[in-house]
Design a protein around this motif. Structure first.
Motif, mmCIF file in Angstrom:
data_model
loop_
_atom_site.group_PDB
_atom_site.id
_atom_site.type_symbol
_atom_site.label_atom_id
_atom_site.label_comp_id
_atom_site.label_asym_id
_atom_site.label_seq_id
_atom_site.Cartn_x
_atom_site.Cartn_y
_atom_site.Cartn_z
ATOM 1 N N ALA A 123 0.788 -1.142 -0.148
ATOM 2 C CA ALA A 123 -0.035 0.190 0.054
ATOM 3 C C ALA A 123 0.860 1.189 -0.083
ATOM 4 O O ALA A 123 0.508 2.247 -0.327
ATOM 5 N N GLY A 124 2.091 1.213 0.523
ATOM 6 C CA GLY A 124 3.063 2.351 0.795
ATOM 7 C C GLY A 124 2.697 3.227 1.668
ATOM 8 O O GLY A 124 1.391 3.015 2.278
ATOM 9 N N GLY A 125 3.277 4.351 1.552
ATOM 10 C CA GLY A 125 2.745 5.690 2.436
ATOM 11 C C GLY A 125 3.541 5.597 3.971
ATOM 12 O O GLY A 125 4.216 4.524 4.307
ATOM 13 N N PRO A 126 2.925 6.260 4.916
ATOM 14 C CA PRO A 126 3.204 6.299 6.404
ATOM 15 C C PRO A 126 3.336 5.144 6.858
ATOM 16 O O PRO A 126 3.865 4.623 7.992
ATOM 17 N N GLU A 127 1.994 4.298 6.555
ATOM 18 C CA GLU A 127 1.686 2.940 7.177
ATOM 19 C C GLU A 127 2.825 2.120 6.829
ATOM 20 O O GLU A 127 3.285 1.046 7.723
ATOM 21 N N ALA A 128 3.245 1.875 5.893
ATOM 22 C CA ALA A 128 4.484 1.112 5.212
ATOM 23 C C ALA A 128 5.683 1.486 6.203
ATOM 24 O O ALA A 128 6.285 0.425 6.550
ATOM 25 N N ASP A 129 5.913 2.518 6.364
ATOM 26 C CA ASP A 129 7.021 3.040 7.091
ATOM 27 C C ASP A 129 7.140 2.718 8.397
ATOM 28 O O ASP A 129 7.934 2.091 9.214
ATOM 29 N N ARG A 130 5.756 2.822 8.951
ATOM 30 C CA ARG A 130 5.578 2.243 10.325
ATOM 31 C C ARG A 130 5.696 1.012 10.725
ATOM 32 O O ARG A 130 6.470 0.317 11.674
ATOM 33 N N LYS A 131 5.081 0.200 9.834
ATOM 34 C CA LYS A 131 5.353 -1.314 9.999
ATOM 35 C C LYS A 131 6.553 -1.850 9.851
ATOM 36 O O LYS A 131 7.078 -2.759 10.625
ATOM 37 N N LEU A 132 7.306 -1.373 8.751
ATOM 38 C CA LEU A 132 8.809 -1.584 8.682
ATOM 39 C C LEU A 132 9.457 -1.442 9.799
ATOM 40 O O LEU A 132 10.449 -2.157 10.396
ATOM 41 N N LYS A 133 9.422 -0.172 10.509
ATOM 42 C CA LYS A 133 10.017 0.223 11.562
ATOM 43 C C LYS A 133 9.435 -0.791 12.815
ATOM 44 O O LYS A 133 10.474 -1.152 13.545
ATOM 45 N N GLU A 134 8.381 -1.067 12.980
ATOM 46 C CA GLU A 134 7.729 -1.712 14.120
ATOM 47 C C GLU A 134 8.554 -3.199 14.016
ATOM 48 O O GLU A 134 8.866 -3.831 14.909
ATOM 49 N N ALA A 135 8.672 -3.788 12.569
ATOM 50 C CA ALA A 135 9.256 -5.187 12.459
ATOM 51 C C ALA A 135 10.562 -5.039 12.894
ATOM 52 O O ALA A 135 11.159 -6.025 13.481
#
Length: 100
Positions: free
Chosen positions: A78-90
């Motif tokens: 999906a991209g966007g800030p949610e993608a960044d947040r999920k990658l950081k979280e992982a």
């Protein structure tokens, strides 16, 4: 409007298997308590702690794999800030597992 669908976690398809494994680990913890109560040999207790630790690590790695394959992959697509947040979280979760 239709009914909104609640997002499911990546482990949902394996939920029952995870619960069985965690119940076994819970039994191991009770067994360890009994070993200490019964004053069993230190090395035997440490051996059981090692087995329990490996079992917990196995559950953690399975959950991490499910999270990456489901939540992170979907967010990345999906991209966007949610993608960044999920990658950081992982990444932070992996760091915690490595430190433990």
């Amino acid at each position: 409007m239709g009914v909104t669908q609640q997002a499911q976690h990546g482990y949902i398809d394996d939920k029952e298997a995870y619960l069985r494994r965690l119940k076994r680990i819970e039994g191991q913890a009770r067994g360890l308590q009994g070993m200490v109560q019964d004053e069993k040999y230190c090395i035997d207790i440490l051996t059981q702690i090692s087995a329990m630790t490996k079992a917990l690590e196995s559950v953690a790695l399975g959950l991490l794999d499910d999270h990456l394959a489901h939540c992170v992959l979907d967010a990345a697509a999906a991209g966007g800030p949610e993608a960044d947040r999920k990658l950081k979280e992982a990444s932070e979760a992996i760091a915690r597992l490595v430190r433990s």
